[in-house]
Design an enzyme around this catalytic site. Sequence first.
Site, short mmCIF file in Angstrom:
data_model
loop_
_atom_site.label_atom_id
_atom_site.label_comp_id
_atom_site.label_asym_id
_atom_site.label_seq_id
_atom_site.Cartn_x
_atom_site.Cartn_y
_atom_site.Cartn_z
N ARG A 60 -35.37 19.96 21.29
CA ARG A 60 -34.04 20.42 20.82
C ARG A 60 -32.88 19.68 21.47
O ARG A 60 -31.76 20.18 21.51
CB ARG A 60 -33.88 21.94 21.00
CG ARG A 60 -34.93 22.70 20.23
CD ARG A 60 -34.68 24.19 20.21
NE ARG A 60 -35.76 24.84 19.51
CZ ARG A 60 -36.91 25.19 20.07
NH1 ARG A 60 -37.13 24.96 21.35
NH2 ARG A 60 -37.83 25.74 19.34
N ASN A 119 -16.05 4.98 6.54
CA ASN A 119 -17.02 4.71 5.48
C ASN A 119 -16.47 3.81 4.39
O ASN A 119 -17.06 3.70 3.32
CB ASN A 119 -17.51 6.03 4.87
CG ASN A 119 -18.22 6.89 5.90
OD1 ASN A 119 -18.97 6.39 6.72
ND2 ASN A 119 -17.95 8.18 5.88
N1 GLY Z 1 -20.17 4.32 10.90
C1 GLY Z 1 -19.51 5.48 10.42
C2 GLY Z 1 -19.26 6.51 11.48
O1 GLY Z 1 -19.64 6.34 12.60
O2 GLY Z 1 -18.69 7.51 11.18
#
Ligand code: GLY
Length: 364
Positions: free
Chosen positions: A118, A242
Amino acid sequence: MKTLHVELGDRRYPIYIGPGLLDRPDLLHPSIPSRQVLIVTNTTVAPLYLERARAALAGLRHETVVLPDGEQYKTLETVNEIFTALLNNRFDRNCTLVALGGGVIGDMAGFAAACYQRGVHFVQIPTTLLAQVDSSVGGKTGVNHPLGKNMIGAFHQPRCVLADTDTLTTLPDRELGAGLAEVIKYGLIRDLPFLEWLEANVERLLARDAAALTEAIERSCRNKAEIVAADERETGERALLNLGHTFGHAIETGVGYGGWLHGEAVATGMYLAADLSARLGPLTHEQVKRVRALLDRAHLPLHSPPELTSDDFLRLMAVDKKVKDGRLRLILLRELGRAVIAEEISLQLLRETLEANRKSGKAD
Ligand code: GLY
Ligand code: NAD
């Protein structure tokens, strides 16, 4: 050496950037609170840097797992090999995983660290440009699924990132170029002065000028650290990272993992995003030409693969994580140095962009 920090309260961690850092146990040891360490690397990186990493960990019990190399191995099956190594060595929940390699190794080792018992400690030693400027910072970890890129994963922050810029000397040219795509991304989304610096210095970066590479890595990490500190879980600004990725992930999944390098797919994706931004306005066609010229000078691809039709693209983009409530969200450019999240994309203009840029080869 430069030191930056990702400011996440009690999970704050350093990013060390500079030459010769693999030989600096004094940097590594304070971030490893355990005596049990598993180094996760691959068949390409191990012969180059494993011995030095092991030497830096002297005094701790350290074991190694060497995974196959390639995006096509970024799977749950490969991560299971990490769990097997941890269990074979009877490592407990206070152990530390050290990722030694590029983004594929970092993403898988981080994911294993997030899941094993976990959650255990985790350190990143990125050895590609892409990993030093992007994937090792920010705690996104995970693996691919045949139906979608990076679809299985977890947020799990490292305790430190140690980016030894000397490791870039052995990186193949194509991989260096792929890393430059993510560097250019920071300029496009939020840092116009950096974009202008890249326009002036891209050839120095391609020639591996050490000072230029260090500056590019530092400025990239500074941007990423600020974004992650402000929005660790991507509820807002982090989504801007992104840019080009929804298109890029469709290319990577569509042609088969490993066919296009991630950075190459992102480069084409950023160009498609710029083209669509100009169709929607207010980005101008002159600004798109600037994006295209810079990517082209970095020897990055600008056109999507001929085997992917617009319909393929739209189908593949619909499973990307940036789809929210069934609606396609894309990161677009309002101007150079300023990206935005666009919610209501005209399907017709999106198709036009995809059709206009679907051919192989370089810009005409
Ligand atoms: N590479 C995209 C992010 O780390 O959010
Ligand atoms: P990679 O990890 O496949 O490395 C590229 C190639 O270079 C591999 O063959 C690797 O073995 C080799 N290599 C690594 N270091 C080397 C060195 N110093 N000398 C010689 N060869 C070396 O690819 P990458 O571009 O580093 O990372 C791409 C991955 O990162 C993708 O899976 C992508 O999804 C992921 N990524 C993750 C994030 C994130 O936030 N977690 C961000 C961007 C990309």
